[in-house]
Write a protein that holds these residues in place. Sequence first.
Motif, PDB file in Angstrom:
ATOM      1  N   PRO A   1       0.833  -1.213   0.000  1.00 30.25           N
ATOM      2  CA  PRO A   1       0.000   0.000   0.000  1.00 30.25           C
ATOM      3  C   PRO A   1       0.858   1.250   0.000  1.00 30.25           C
ATOM      4  O   PRO A   1       2.059   1.229   0.260  1.00 30.25           O
ATOM      5  N   PHE A   2       0.173   2.340  -0.319  1.00 25.69           N
ATOM      6  CA  PHE A   2       0.816   3.640  -0.262  1.00 25.69           C
ATOM      7  C   PHE A   2      -0.191   4.601   0.352  1.00 25.69           C
ATOM      8  O   PHE A   2      -1.412   4.387   0.288  1.00 25.69           O
ATOM      9  N   PRO A   3       0.257   5.646   1.004  1.00 23.96           N
ATOM     10  CA  PRO A   3      -0.668   6.566   1.690  1.00 23.96           C
ATOM     11  C   PRO A   3      -1.634   7.232   0.707  1.00 23.96           C
ATOM     12  O   PRO A   3      -1.245   7.619  -0.393  1.00 23.96           O
ATOM     13  N   GLN A   4      -2.909   7.326   1.129  1.00 21.89           N
ATOM     14  CA  GLN A   4      -3.944   7.984   0.331  1.00 21.89           C
ATOM     15  C   GLN A   4      -4.593   9.076   1.170  1.00 21.89           C
ATOM     16  O   GLN A   4      -4.844   8.897   2.363  1.00 21.89           O
ATOM     17  N   ARG A   5      -4.851  10.205   0.541  1.00 19.44           N
ATOM     18  CA  ARG A   5      -5.440  11.352   1.236  1.00 19.44           C
ATOM     19  C   ARG A   5      -6.701  11.797   0.505  1.00 19.44           C
ATOM     20  O   ARG A   5      -6.758  11.771  -0.722  1.00 19.44           O
ATOM     21  N   GLU A   6      -7.728  12.179   1.290  1.00 23.19           N
ATOM     22  CA  GLU A   6      -8.975  12.726   0.732  1.00 23.19           C
ATOM     23  C   GLU A   6      -9.030  14.219   1.034  1.00 23.19           C
ATOM     24  O   GLU A   6      -8.797  14.641   2.176  1.00 23.19           O
ATOM     25  N   VAL A   7      -9.372  15.010   0.016  1.00 21.63           N
ATOM     26  CA  VAL A   7      -9.467  16.456   0.177  1.00 21.63           C
ATOM     27  C   VAL A   7     -10.928  16.864  -0.016  1.00 21.63           C
ATOM     28  O   VAL A   7     -11.530  16.573  -1.066  1.00 21.63           O
ATOM     29  N   ARG A   8     -11.536  17.461   0.976  1.00 26.82           N
ATOM     30  CA  ARG A   8     -12.931  17.903   0.910  1.00 26.82           C
ATOM     31  C   ARG A   8     -12.979  19.427   0.936  1.00 26.82           C
ATOM     32  O   ARG A   8     -12.302  20.063   1.742  1.00 26.82           O
ATOM     33  N   LEU A   9     -13.815  19.983   0.065  1.00 23.40           N
ATOM     34  CA  LEU A   9     -14.013  21.419   0.013  1.00 23.40           C
ATOM     35  C   LEU A   9     -15.334  21.749   0.696  1.00 23.40           C
ATOM     36  O   LEU A   9     -16.398  21.277   0.279  1.00 23.40           O
ATOM     37  N   LEU A  10     -15.314  22.487   1.768  1.00 27.13           N
ATOM     38  CA  LEU A  10     -16.497  22.850   2.541  1.00 27.13           C
ATOM     39  C   LEU A  10     -16.944  24.259   2.165  1.00 27.13           C
ATOM     40  O   LEU A  10     -16.123  25.176   2.099  1.00 27.13           O
ATOM     41  N   GLU A  11     -18.297  24.396   1.874  1.00 27.70           N
ATOM     42  CA  GLU A  11     -18.829  25.720   1.549  1.00 27.70           C
ATOM     43  C   GLU A  11     -19.020  26.531   2.818  1.00 27.70           C
ATOM     44  O   GLU A  11     -19.347  25.999   3.877  1.00 27.70           O
ATOM     45  N   ASP A  12     -18.818  27.863   2.678  1.00 28.94           N
ATOM     46  CA  ASP A  12     -18.969  28.767   3.811  1.00 28.94           C
ATOM     47  C   ASP A  12     -20.438  29.147   3.953  1.00 28.94           C
ATOM     48  O   ASP A  12     -21.033  29.740   3.063  1.00 28.94           O
ATOM     49  N   ASP A  13     -21.102  28.775   5.091  1.00 30.74           N
ATOM     50  CA  ASP A  13     -22.535  29.047   5.313  1.00 30.74           C
ATOM     51  C   ASP A  13     -22.788  30.456   5.849  1.00 30.74           C
ATOM     52  O   ASP A  13     -23.934  30.892   5.998  1.00 30.74           O
ATOM     53  N   ASP A  14     -21.738  31.178   6.194  1.00 30.70           N
ATOM     54  CA  ASP A  14     -21.908  32.510   6.756  1.00 30.70           C
ATOM     55  C   ASP A  14     -22.382  33.475   5.657  1.00 30.70           C
ATOM     56  O   ASP A  14     -21.708  33.655   4.643  1.00 30.70           O
ATOM     57  N   SER A  15     -23.615  34.083   5.868  1.00 31.96           N
ATOM     58  CA  SER A  15     -24.207  34.957   4.841  1.00 31.96           C
ATOM     59  C   SER A  15     -23.410  36.248   4.681  1.00 31.96           C
ATOM     60  O   SER A  15     -23.477  36.898   3.642  1.00 31.96           O
ATOM     61  N   GLY A  16     -22.706  36.654   5.744  1.00 33.34           N
ATOM     62  CA  GLY A  16     -21.941  37.894   5.659  1.00 33.34           C
ATOM     63  C   GLY A  16     -20.636  37.755   4.896  1.00 33.34           C
ATOM     64  O   GLY A  16     -19.964  38.734   4.628  1.00 33.34           O
ATOM     65  N   ALA A  17     -20.321  36.547   4.571  1.00 32.86           N
ATOM     66  CA  ALA A  17     -19.032  36.341   3.840  1.00 32.86           C
ATOM     67  C   ALA A  17     -19.310  35.890   2.429  1.00 32.86           C
ATOM     68  O   ALA A  17     -20.316  35.250   2.162  1.00 32.86           O
ATOM     69  N   ASP A  18     -18.462  36.240   1.577  1.00 34.47           N
ATOM     70  CA  ASP A  18     -18.602  35.845   0.164  1.00 34.47           C
ATOM     71  C   ASP A  18     -18.280  34.357   0.017  1.00 34.47           C
ATOM     72  O   ASP A  18     -17.299  33.877   0.575  1.00 34.47           O
ATOM     73  N   ALA A  19     -19.139  33.661  -0.681  1.00 34.94           N
ATOM     74  CA  ALA A  19     -18.874  32.243  -0.934  1.00 34.94           C
ATOM     75  C   ALA A  19     -17.661  32.108  -1.849  1.00 34.94           C
ATOM     76  O   ALA A  19     -17.494  32.859  -2.793  1.00 34.94           O
ATOM     77  N   GLN A  20     -16.830  31.138  -1.498  1.00 33.11           N
ATOM     78  CA  GLN A  20     -15.607  30.927  -2.296  1.00 33.11           C
ATOM     79  C   GLN A  20     -15.979  30.278  -3.607  1.00 33.11           C
ATOM     80  O   GLN A  20     -16.673  29.272  -3.637  1.00 33.11           O
ATOM     81  N   GLN A  21     -15.556  30.858  -4.687  1.00 33.88           N
ATOM     82  CA  GLN A  21     -15.859  30.360  -6.008  1.00 33.88           C
ATOM     83  C   GLN A  21     -14.589  29.703  -6.590  1.00 33.88           C
ATOM     84  O   GLN A  21     -13.510  30.312  -6.550  1.00 33.88           O
ATOM     85  N   LEU A  22     -14.772  28.507  -7.037  1.00 35.12           N
ATOM     86  CA  LEU A  22     -13.667  27.821  -7.694  1.00 35.12           C
ATOM     87  C   LEU A  22     -13.653  28.206  -9.151  1.00 35.12           C
ATOM     88  O   LEU A  22     -14.709  28.321  -9.769  1.00 35.12           O
ATOM     89  N   PRO A  23     -12.501  28.409  -9.711  1.00 37.31           N
ATOM     90  CA  PRO A  23     -12.448  28.787 -11.137  1.00 37.31           C
ATOM     91  C   PRO A  23     -12.916  27.631 -12.001  1.00 37.31           C
ATOM     92  O   PRO A  23     -12.664  26.475 -11.695  1.00 37.31           O
ATOM     93  N   LYS A  24     -13.639  27.980 -13.029  1.00 38.31           N
ATOM     94  CA  LYS A  24     -14.143  26.981 -13.971  1.00 38.31           C
ATOM     95  C   LYS A  24     -13.170  26.883 -15.161  1.00 38.31           C
ATOM     96  O   LYS A  24     -12.613  27.881 -15.601  1.00 38.31           O
ATOM     97  N   GLU A  25     -13.050  25.669 -15.621  1.00 42.23           N
ATOM     98  CA  GLU A  25     -12.193  25.454 -16.779  1.00 42.23           C
ATOM     99  C   GLU A  25     -12.945  25.828 -18.057  1.00 42.23           C
ATOM    100  O   GLU A  25     -14.137  25.573 -18.169  1.00 42.23           O
TER     101      GLU A  25
END
Length: 449
Positions: free
Chosen positions: A425-449
């Motif tokens: 085996p070799f080490p495996q990592r999972e990366v999760r992107l969590l949306e910001d629920d705070d209405s006062g903050a701008d939601a992070q937008q990922l660039p589209k290809e």
Amino acid sequence: MDQELLPFTFEELMAAFAQQWSRLVDLFLTPGWRQYQIVIALIVFLVALCLKAATKNRWSAWARAREGWPKWRLRILVQVMRRLTLVYFVLLCWLVYLVMQQLTWPSRSYIVGVLATLASAWLAIALLAWFVRNRTLRKIFQWSMWIYATLVALRLTDDVASFLDGIAISLGDLHISVLGILKAGLLIGVLLTVVRLATHAASRGLEANDDISPSMQVLLAKALQVGLYGIVFLIAIRTLGFDLTGLALLSGAVGVGIGFGLQKVVSNLISGIIILMDRSIKPGDVISLGDTFGWINALGARYVSVVTRDGREYLIPNEDLITSQVVNWSHSDRFVRLDLEFGTSYSDDPHLVRAVAIRAVKSVSRVLSGPGHNPVCHIKGFGDSSVDYVLRFWISDPTAGLMNIRGNVFLALWDAFKAEGISIPFPQREVRLLEDDDSGADAQQLPKE
């Protein structure tokens, strides 16, 4: 230098040379047996050339068949083959000279005798000069001995010796002449050649003795070499006429001054003697010193030669081997244990993994198998993503390299695990992107290809 004696002696020497030269001219120009002897010598030389042309191939074939001879005897044979014409000329000259001595008056074979003597001397000098390895010294030896042999054959040694002894410097009881310097130089050259041959013969004898350890062999050879060269030095000083009592006082004063300036050199010399005496390392041992890993090629008086696997030769000062931590892989024996670490999946049976690993490592050619040196495999621990193992095995030839044997064992493990379906085996990592629920903050937008 005596100014009156030198011109008189020089005039006597020139007169002796002129007398001998006139005799030689008369020998060539006066009709009679003198010219007959010259013709006989030329005929002998031509016969020698013909004999060489007729027998060279046979002698060469006979020399190639001497495979069982020692090297020194073969080298002498090669030197004789190179001077085959001179050998034939010497033999024929002496044969003709002896025959003429019996059949005619001795004066009628004088020139042939002189030529036979000169040719014999030149042949002997050419063969003896082979023992002088240095080319410059060899040329000096050849020319000086040829000149001396010519003077002996022409009976001019006493006149030349008197002339050279007259060129001298006198300081109190010290009398140094050109003749004395030449005698001392010749004596020193002969002694140095004898010492070199003796030390080489002693070194070969010590190396052939299995009862003496390699380090002690080097120590004894170095001690013998230093002792013999020291004797030659003392003989040279005495031959030149120096008083050793005054020299001892001067050397003591000079030695104190040199000792302060050569502390490192003296330290390395003493460290080398300690290394040879305690036999901590010896030629052929595999050592590690810092980033240097290799085997010892030679032990010197000032340094140790270590050759690495990539062909580099490191000259490590003896002091570093005394004051630093040195890993000697073959100090008491040549067996070396290597450890390899690997991991397998949690879904694989550890009993099967250990058995497959041991079977795989035993298939590698340099790995030892037997009582006390059987490969073993142990579980080292439970890691984050694998069961960790350590595989231990033994080899007996560390000079052949450590990295290559590790690579061969890893390849054997890879092939064996693939055949048995065991996964690495070799080490495996999972990366999760969590949306910001705070209405006062701008939601992070990922660039589209």
